[in-house]
Scaffold this motif. Structure first.
Motif, PDB file in Angstrom:
ATOM      1  N   ALA A   1      -7.944   6.881   5.125  1.00  0.00           N
ATOM      2  CA  ALA A   1      -7.474   7.218   3.772  1.00  0.00           C
ATOM      3  C   ALA A   1      -6.369   6.265   3.340  1.00  0.00           C
ATOM      4  O   ALA A   1      -6.247   5.923   2.163  1.00  0.00           O
ATOM      5  CB  ALA A   1      -6.953   8.655   3.735  1.00  0.00           C
ATOM      6  N   TYR A   2      -5.549   5.822   4.308  1.00  0.00           N
ATOM      7  CA  TYR A   2      -4.368   5.018   3.965  1.00  0.00           C
ATOM      8  C   TYR A   2      -4.661   3.525   3.884  1.00  0.00           C
ATOM      9  O   TYR A   2      -3.753   2.723   3.694  1.00  0.00           O
ATOM     10  CB  TYR A   2      -3.255   5.279   4.993  1.00  0.00           C
ATOM     11  CG  TYR A   2      -2.808   6.719   5.020  1.00  0.00           C
ATOM     12  CD1 TYR A   2      -1.995   7.223   3.999  1.00  0.00           C
ATOM     13  CD2 TYR A   2      -3.212   7.584   6.030  1.00  0.00           C
ATOM     14  CE1 TYR A   2      -1.590   8.558   4.005  1.00  0.00           C
ATOM     15  CE2 TYR A   2      -2.809   8.918   6.046  1.00  0.00           C
ATOM     16  CZ  TYR A   2      -2.002   9.395   5.032  1.00  0.00           C
ATOM     17  OH  TYR A   2      -1.611  10.705   5.030  1.00  0.00           O
ATOM     18  N   ASP A   3      -5.922   3.179   4.054  1.00  0.00           N
ATOM     19  CA  ASP A   3      -6.281   1.759   4.058  1.00  0.00           C
ATOM     20  C   ASP A   3      -6.516   1.269   2.631  1.00  0.00           C
ATOM     21  O   ASP A   3      -7.645   1.070   2.192  1.00  0.00           O
ATOM     22  CB  ASP A   3      -7.533   1.571   4.932  1.00  0.00           C
ATOM     23  CG  ASP A   3      -7.712   0.119   5.347  1.00  0.00           C
ATOM     24  OD1 ASP A   3      -6.844  -0.705   4.953  1.00  0.00           O
ATOM     25  OD2 ASP A   3      -8.690  -0.184   6.024  1.00  0.00           O
ATOM     26  N   THR A   4      -5.431   1.099   1.875  1.00  0.00           N
ATOM     27  CA  THR A   4      -5.489   0.571   0.508  1.00  0.00           C
ATOM     28  C   THR A   4      -4.386  -0.478   0.385  1.00  0.00           C
ATOM     29  O   THR A   4      -3.464  -0.496   1.209  1.00  0.00           O
ATOM     30  CB  THR A   4      -5.210   1.676  -0.542  1.00  0.00           C
ATOM     31  OG1 THR A   4      -3.901   2.216  -0.293  1.00  0.00           O
ATOM     32  CG2 THR A   4      -6.233   2.787  -0.477  1.00  0.00           C
ATOM     33  N   PRO A   5      -4.444  -1.331  -0.645  1.00  0.00           N
ATOM     34  CA  PRO A   5      -3.413  -2.367  -0.780  1.00  0.00           C
ATOM     35  C   PRO A   5      -2.003  -1.797  -0.897  1.00  0.00           C
ATOM     36  O   PRO A   5      -1.030  -2.442  -0.500  1.00  0.00           O
ATOM     37  CB  PRO A   5      -3.810  -3.090  -2.066  1.00  0.00           C
ATOM     38  CG  PRO A   5      -5.252  -2.803  -2.251  1.00  0.00           C
ATOM     39  CD  PRO A   5      -5.504  -1.461  -1.638  1.00  0.00           C
ATOM     40  N   THR A   6      -1.858  -0.616  -1.457  1.00  0.00           N
ATOM     41  CA  THR A   6      -0.520  -0.041  -1.629  1.00  0.00           C
ATOM     42  C   THR A   6      -0.151   0.911  -0.505  1.00  0.00           C
ATOM     43  O   THR A   6       1.017   1.270  -0.357  1.00  0.00           O
ATOM     44  CB  THR A   6      -0.450   0.805  -2.920  1.00  0.00           C
ATOM     45  OG1 THR A   6      -1.453   1.823  -2.822  1.00  0.00           O
ATOM     46  CG2 THR A   6      -0.679  -0.028  -4.155  1.00  0.00           C
ATOM     47  N   GLY A   7      -1.145   1.374   0.248  1.00  0.00           N
ATOM     48  CA  GLY A   7      -0.894   2.436   1.224  1.00  0.00           C
ATOM     49  C   GLY A   7      -1.070   3.822   0.632  1.00  0.00           C
ATOM     50  O   GLY A   7      -1.009   4.818   1.351  1.00  0.00           O
ATOM     51  N   MET A   8      -1.243   3.905  -0.701  1.00  0.00           N
ATOM     52  CA  MET A   8      -1.541   5.215  -1.312  1.00  0.00           C
ATOM     53  C   MET A   8      -2.917   5.663  -0.840  1.00  0.00           C
ATOM     54  O   MET A   8      -3.813   4.847  -0.680  1.00  0.00           O
ATOM     55  CB  MET A   8      -1.543   5.101  -2.845  1.00  0.00           C
ATOM     56  CG  MET A   8      -0.179   4.878  -3.449  1.00  0.00           C
ATOM     57  SD  MET A   8      -0.282   4.589  -5.241  1.00  0.00           S
ATOM     58  CE  MET A   8      -0.681   6.237  -5.823  1.00  0.00           C
ATOM     59  N   PRO A   9      -3.096   6.955  -0.603  1.00  0.00           N
ATOM     60  CA  PRO A   9      -4.363   7.396  -0.008  1.00  0.00           C
ATOM     61  C   PRO A   9      -5.547   7.404  -0.974  1.00  0.00           C
ATOM     62  O   PRO A   9      -5.379   7.689  -2.162  1.00  0.00           O
ATOM     63  CB  PRO A   9      -4.044   8.829   0.442  1.00  0.00           C
ATOM     64  CG  PRO A   9      -2.960   9.282  -0.471  1.00  0.00           C
ATOM     65  CD  PRO A   9      -2.141   8.064  -0.784  1.00  0.00           C
TER      66      PRO A   9
END
Ligand SMILES: *[C@@H]1O[C@H](CO)[C@@H](O)[C@H](O)[C@H]1NC(C)=O
Ligand SMILES: *[C@@H]1O[C@H](CO)[C@@H](O)[C@H](O)[C@H]1NC(C)=O
Ligand SMILES: *[C@@H]1O[C@H](CO)[C@@H](O)[C@H](O)[C@H]1NC(C)=O
Length: 574
Positions: A200-208
């Motif tokens: 879930a946390y694997d985004t450019p911002t770390g937002m889920p």
């Protein structure tokens, strides 16, 4: 600890021209800080003190003792809830309290069992707890046919597991109910679940991401159905979420890091809300997040602000992390200052007093929403968590004005309960603001709305009661923090109303209409009296907070425990 990239070493370090630029930049920053200090002195914190005593302790004449009779009545309601579920829906997510059927919309891991176990533990229902723990150890959290919602899964499942371990470690659960070995296996289950949510946390911002697809171990957008009726949110590859989704995982994960010694949980959950805590965009109201927010850029794509659905628990966690995290945490001052700003903005920009109505002269305080340049004079039941959270802050941060504000809001929630024939507040209601809004967005237009408004000064827009805890949750905080027995009385009134109106053949049903409670106002089968749903928060929160309000005030003492947004107590270790 989390290291944010922008705090890294400057790549211009050895270049003289850059040194000059650097010096200039430092001077600008100092000037900015000086101006900021004088323009907004209340927000600046000189000597942070964390870990103040929160609970009222000067009890007179035994007022802080348990009201055994009432506590027992609430415990009986929990036993009934558990027994009906056990007989008819064991292992399913939730029982349907009217038909006795079940639903499995929370990935089929037995949401009721995991979410209600901490209530069983506090109430000392050991046989029920032993049975529940057997189920918990047998769940395979790595498999689900449905997409997993990291927000709901964190607060209901992960929070429930981590809190059970804390309750064992604190000696609340005796060895006969849970052995040390069982405790370790519960923690292992928590680790498996938290790791399953990792993508879930694997985004450019770390937002889920809004969902995780377990079959691919990848984050993904909401199911398409969520976008129906929201044409502005149809960017399927670029989901936008509210602050609650991105800012309600830090308590559970921080506790998990403490229990395992693995900092990854703290790191990911800190990064998850860093885009809003350290937002690069200036909000319209200091401290209040503009939402929704694009998870890939951290940019707001809408201008909704509230302490209501989709926003609520972010503000709750801003405060509670300062109670839970060790005082050495370098971000606590920022969280505290952000929370204080958010309360000040809530009071100034979203809170309004109601104008008197023809048959109701009293005025009450409510909190509305803001969207773009509009003030929306509508509050939902969910926002009744705010008084409790702000009261906690009033004690912890020594802010008497917060107490005044919080108690006014709590009185507003009580009025919403008191003004309906069932004595239970509706899901959403509106009022006519007394000051500042000559042409409010919502006005009573139907015959029914006009009648409700004339009688009570508020009218419902959604008259359901969904078994929600927020009002009695705030009463629990009010009682434990102020020591005033009237809050116990209000809680008892609410419990009696729930017992009378919600108790159904297989549990406690939701109400279709809190204004329609007399037999004859609904059909024989009761199908239009009740909604055939009993969410796990009924047992995890509503019954827990009611019971704690009547129990000895030293049980789950607020000086030693912080409750997650799903009512799971975590240990304060300082
Ligand atoms: C103390 O409590 C008892 C029993 O509830 C009551 O009768 C009595 O009046 C109380 N005394 C004071 C000083 O409040
Ligand atoms: C009970 O619920 C299940 C799962 O939702 C459904 O398939 C079944 O038809 C329901 N049974 C009845 C009698 O409604
Ligand atoms: C932490 O976040 C990374 C992405 O930055 C992800 O790959 C990993 O699975 C997450 N781990 C946990 C335990 O959340």
């Amino acid at each position: 600890m989390t290291g944010f990239r922008r705090w890294g070493k400057s790549k211009f370090e050895n270049n003289p021209e850059s040194s000059f630029k650097l010096l200039a930049a430092v001077l600008v920053i100092i000037l900015y800080l000086v101006i900021k200090e004088f323009s907004n002195p209340t927000v600046h914190i000189r000597t942070p003190t964390y870990g103040a005593k929160i609970q009222f302790s000067d009890w007179k004449n035994g007022t802080g003792r348990a009201d055994k009779e009432k506590a027992e009545k609430v415990r009986d309601a929990m036993k009934y809830t558990f027994e009906k579920y056990k007989q008819n829906a064991w292992g399913q997510d939730d029982i349907l309290p009217v038909s006795g059927n079940y639903s499995s919309t929370r990935n089929g891991w037995g949401a009721f069992i995991v979410d209600s176990a901490t209530t069983l533990a506090l109430m000392g229902l050991w046989d029920e707890l032993i049975l529940s723990v057997q189920h918990i150890l047998a769940v395979d959290f790595t498999k689900s046919e449905d997409l997993v919602d990291p927000f709901e899964t964190t607060i209901r499942y992960l929070g429930g597991l981590v809190s059970l371990v804390d309750l064992y470690d604190a000696g609340v659960i005796p060895e006969e109910a849970i052995t040390k070995e069982t405790r370790d296996r519960i923690l292992e289950q928590a680790v498996i679940l938290a790791n399953t949510l990792g993508p879930a946390y694997d985004t450019p911002t770390g937002m889920p991401w809004p969902r995780v697809d377990l079959s691919k171990s990848k984050g993904t957008a909401d199911p398409p159905s969520v976008y129906i009726g929201h044409p502005d949110r149809k960017q399927y590859d670029q989901p936008a979420i509210g602050p609650a989704r991105t800012g309600s995982s830090i308590l559970e994960n921080r506790a998990l890091s403490r229990l395992t010694g693995d900092s990854i949980y703290t790191k990911n959950s800190t990064l998850a809300w860093s885009s809003i805590v350290w937002s690069r965009w200036t909000p319209a109201y200091p401290g209040l997040v503009d939402a929704p927010i694009d998870i890939k850029t951290g940019a707001p794509v809408g201008r909704e602000r509230s302490w209501d659905a989709g926003h609520d628990s972010y503000y709750e966690y801003l405060l509670k992390i300062t109670l839970l995290a060790p005082p050495s945490d370098p971000y606590l001052d920022t969280y505290k200052a952000t929370f204080i700003r958010a309360v000040d903005s809530l009071r100034k920009s979203l809170g309004t007093r109601s104008a008197p109505a023809p048959n109701h002269a009293m005025q009450h305080s409510y909190i509305g929403h803001s969207n773009d340049k509009w003030y929306l004079n509508r509050q939902s039941h969910l926002a009744c968590f705010a008084p409790g959270t702000i009261l906690l802050a009033s004690k912890s941060y020594d802010k008497p004005d917060f107490k005044t504000f919080a108690l006014a809001l709590l009185e507003g929630c009580r009025h919403a309960y008191n003004s309906t024939p069932s004595r239970i507040g509706p899901e959403t209601w509106s009022w006519v603001p007394k000051f500042g809004y000559s042409d409010p967005v919502y006005m009573p237009t139907t015959k029914r709305a006009k009648h409700e408004w004339q009688q009570s000064g508020i009218w419902s827009s959604d008259p359901q009661y969904k078994g929600r805890p927020e009002y009695v949750e705030s009463l629990f905080y009010a009682y434990r923090i102020t020591g005033e027995s009237r809050f116990r009385e209000w809680a008892w009134e609410a419990f009696e109303a729930m017992e009378k109106n919600c108790k159904a053949p297989y549990g406690y049903a939701q109400l279709a209409d809190v204004y329609r409670v007399e037999p004859g106002q609904w059909s024989g089968a009761g199908t239009d009296r009740w909604i055939d749903m009993q969410e796990s928060f009924w047992a995890a929160e509503t019954l827990k907070y009611l019971w704690l309000t009547f129990e000895e005030s030293d049980v789950a003492n607020l000086d030693r425990w912080v409750f997650t947004t799903e009512g799971h107590p975590l240990r304060v270790m300082r």
